[in-house]
Design a protein around this motif. Sequence first.
Motif, mmCIF file in Angstrom:
data_model
loop_
_atom_site.group_PDB
_atom_site.id
_atom_site.type_symbol
_atom_site.label_atom_id
_atom_site.label_comp_id
_atom_site.label_asym_id
_atom_site.label_seq_id
_atom_site.Cartn_x
_atom_site.Cartn_y
_atom_site.Cartn_z
ATOM 1 N N GLU A 1 -13.016 11.821 11.464
ATOM 2 C CA GLU A 1 -14.468 11.822 11.337
ATOM 3 C C GLU A 1 -15.114 12.530 12.524
ATOM 4 O O GLU A 1 -16.155 13.168 12.391
ATOM 5 N N VAL A 2 -14.517 12.414 13.691
ATOM 6 C CA VAL A 2 -15.015 13.104 14.876
ATOM 7 C C VAL A 2 -14.577 14.569 14.795
ATOM 8 O O VAL A 2 -13.420 14.860 14.494
ATOM 9 N N THR A 3 -15.493 15.478 15.064
ATOM 10 C CA THR A 3 -15.186 16.894 14.877
ATOM 11 C C THR A 3 -14.962 17.645 16.180
ATOM 12 O O THR A 3 -14.472 18.773 16.167
ATOM 13 N N GLY A 4 -15.343 17.056 17.317
ATOM 14 C CA GLY A 4 -15.156 17.755 18.576
ATOM 15 C C GLY A 4 -15.577 16.889 19.743
ATOM 16 O O GLY A 4 -15.985 15.743 19.576
ATOM 17 N N PHE A 5 -15.468 17.448 20.939
ATOM 18 C CA PHE A 5 -15.805 16.715 22.156
ATOM 19 C C PHE A 5 -17.045 17.311 22.797
ATOM 20 O O PHE A 5 -17.299 18.510 22.693
ATOM 21 N N SER A 6 -17.793 16.464 23.474
ATOM 22 C CA SER A 6 -18.965 16.910 24.211
ATOM 23 C C SER A 6 -18.869 16.390 25.636
ATOM 24 O O SER A 6 -18.996 15.188 25.876
ATOM 25 N N ALA A 7 -18.611 17.284 26.565
ATOM 26 C CA ALA A 7 -18.541 16.964 27.992
ATOM 27 C C ALA A 7 -17.705 15.716 28.274
ATOM 28 O O ALA A 7 -18.213 14.734 28.809
ATOM 29 N N PRO A 8 -16.412 15.720 27.914
ATOM 30 C CA PRO A 8 -15.572 14.551 28.219
ATOM 31 C C PRO A 8 -15.494 14.327 29.721
ATOM 32 O O PRO A 8 -15.294 15.273 30.491
ATOM 33 N N SER A 9 -15.673 13.067 30.143
ATOM 34 C CA SER A 9 -15.717 12.775 31.578
ATOM 35 C C SER A 9 -14.536 11.941 32.048
ATOM 36 O O SER A 9 -14.061 12.118 33.168
ATOM 37 N N GLY A 10 -14.063 11.007 31.244
ATOM 38 C CA GLY A 10 -12.991 10.116 31.663
ATOM 39 C C GLY A 10 -11.860 10.083 30.654
ATOM 40 O O GLY A 10 -12.081 10.208 29.445
ATOM 41 N N LEU A 11 -10.631 9.916 31.157
ATOM 42 C CA LEU A 11 -9.452 9.833 30.303
ATOM 43 C C LEU A 11 -8.531 8.732 30.813
ATOM 44 O O LEU A 11 -8.432 8.502 32.014
ATOM 45 N N CYS A 12 -7.811 8.104 29.899
ATOM 46 C CA CYS A 12 -6.647 7.293 30.247
ATOM 47 C C CYS A 12 -5.746 7.269 29.030
ATOM 48 O O CYS A 12 -6.185 7.545 27.909
ATOM 49 N N CYS A 13 -4.464 6.979 29.226
ATOM 50 C CA CYS A 13 -3.552 7.005 28.083
ATOM 51 C C CYS A 13 -2.445 5.986 28.254
ATOM 52 O O CYS A 13 -2.175 5.495 29.354
ATOM 53 N N ALA A 14 -1.808 5.661 27.133
ATOM 54 C CA ALA A 14 -0.670 4.752 27.109
ATOM 55 C C ALA A 14 0.268 5.218 26.009
ATOM 56 O O ALA A 14 -0.162 5.778 24.995
ATOM 57 N N GLU A 15 1.574 4.985 26.210
ATOM 58 C CA GLU A 15 2.587 5.382 25.242
ATOM 59 C C GLU A 15 3.273 4.171 24.651
ATOM 60 O O GLU A 15 3.543 3.191 25.351
ATOM 61 N N ALA A 16 3.561 4.234 23.360
ATOM 62 C CA ALA A 16 4.321 3.175 22.695
ATOM 63 C C ALA A 16 4.892 3.737 21.404
ATOM 64 O O ALA A 16 4.193 4.428 20.650
ATOM 65 N N GLU A 17 6.183 3.469 21.166
ATOM 66 C CA GLU A 17 6.849 3.826 19.912
ATOM 67 C C GLU A 17 6.657 5.303 19.569
ATOM 68 O O GLU A 17 6.386 5.671 18.421
ATOM 69 N N GLY A 18 6.796 6.151 20.564
ATOM 70 C CA GLY A 18 6.764 7.581 20.313
ATOM 71 C C GLY A 18 5.396 8.187 20.120
ATOM 72 O O GLY A 18 5.274 9.352 19.731
ATOM 73 N N ARG A 19 4.343 7.402 20.374
ATOM 74 C CA ARG A 19 2.993 7.937 20.222
ATOM 75 C C ARG A 19 2.201 7.679 21.495
ATOM 76 O O ARG A 19 2.436 6.699 22.195
ATOM 77 N N THR A 20 1.261 8.567 21.749
ATOM 78 C CA THR A 20 0.370 8.411 22.890
ATOM 79 C C THR A 20 -1.025 8.069 22.397
ATOM 80 O O THR A 20 -1.555 8.734 21.503
ATOM 81 N N THR A 21 -1.586 7.014 22.959
ATOM 82 C CA THR A 21 -2.982 6.667 22.713
ATOM 83 C C THR A 21 -3.802 7.210 23.870
ATOM 84 O O THR A 21 -3.568 6.856 25.024
ATOM 85 N N LEU A 22 -4.726 8.098 23.569
ATOM 86 C CA LEU A 22 -5.565 8.737 24.581
ATOM 87 C C LEU A 22 -6.996 8.235 24.419
ATOM 88 O O LEU A 22 -7.586 8.343 23.339
ATOM 89 N N ILE A 23 -7.534 7.671 25.496
ATOM 90 C CA ILE A 23 -8.919 7.222 25.510
ATOM 91 C C ILE A 23 -9.764 8.316 26.148
ATOM 92 O O ILE A 23 -9.446 8.817 27.234
ATOM 93 N N VAL A 24 -10.850 8.690 25.474
ATOM 94 C CA VAL A 24 -11.732 9.760 25.929
ATOM 95 C C VAL A 24 -13.143 9.202 26.083
ATOM 96 O O VAL A 24 -13.700 8.645 25.129
ATOM 97 N N VAL A 25 -13.715 9.354 27.269
ATOM 98 C CA VAL A 25 -15.090 8.915 27.518
ATOM 99 C C VAL A 25 -15.994 10.143 27.529
ATOM 100 O O VAL A 25 -15.691 11.145 28.181
ATOM 101 N N GLU A 26 -17.101 10.052 26.794
ATOM 102 C CA GLU A 26 -18.077 11.140 26.741
ATOM 103 C C GLU A 26 -19.420 10.621 27.259
ATOM 104 O O GLU A 26 -20.144 9.905 26.571
ATOM 105 N N TYR A 27 -19.722 11.003 28.478
ATOM 106 C CA TYR A 27 -20.885 10.477 29.188
ATOM 107 C C TYR A 27 -22.181 10.753 28.441
ATOM 108 O O TYR A 27 -23.013 9.863 28.256
#
Length: 292
Positions: free
Chosen positions: A63-89
């Motif tokens: 549903e999300v089509t793109g990013f707008s000025a991403p400011s913060g990131l963090c990630c975690a790995e489990a079962e062969g996949r990475t979960t990436l958290i993206v903060v858009e100020y």
Amino acid sequence: GLGAVRAMLGLEGDELGCFRSPCGMAIDSSRLFVADALNCRIQVFSKLTLQPLGIVRLHEDCEVTGFSAPSGLCCAEAEGRTTLIVVEYNLDRILKLHLGTGTSVTATSAQELAPHTLYGPFGASFSLGRVVVADSCNHRCLVLTLNGQVLFEFGSRGFGPGQFESPECVAAFHDGYIAVSDKDNHRIQVFNENGQFHHFIPKDWTASYFDPLKPGSLLGPMGMCVDRHDRLFVADCGSDRVQIFSREGDFLWCSPTKPDSAAGFWFQSPTAMAADDQGLVYVASDHCVQVF
């Protein structure tokens, strides 16, 4: 200290591998993710070769089509996949992306967490399987589940213990304690896993005395990371330096504040930091990322 410079990634620009105001970084087992804020994209680099792998793409079904000025990131790995958290100020938004491992740069899903809750969020970190967000313009932090449920919040506006003036970024110690860069109060605050104030960094911080040039004093601190020895590395943006503290708040080291031929490096308005399990430290400043 940081040791010797191993590599420098990027210059100012919009080509692949170049940056305009990199504001956040995250690392999984094989990749470095960089929030390239003013280019409105997230770049991905190989940790092994430090070569660019591409830009995070969103699957056409997202549903999300793109990013707008991403400011913060963090990630975690489990079962062969990475979960990436993206903060858009500027969109008051935090996204959870799922990516494959290896060299994949395509997110198979994107979900907004806690919609209509945030105001000017800037940074985020994983802590004990939860996401901690610096909700900067609300002068508080939120603790979320990975599904976006708000578990609790902590902080309010002010300069007392547990209060903030524009909290910017978050880092987690290995036991789940949380460091928050209280940018406009020129300090770091450490909280336990339940959001209860524990101590300041530097540990002798007071509101009545402030010398921004003194080693160990902070001036507009932003991004942080914790290394494998639980030391806290701080991008002290306003003083153009990186500083290192023990988790208890003891000052350990700071970088030179101007070009230093002996050190071989310096920083201009550093904004983001990351550390990996191999002991490498990454610093984003002045439209580039330096690796130590």
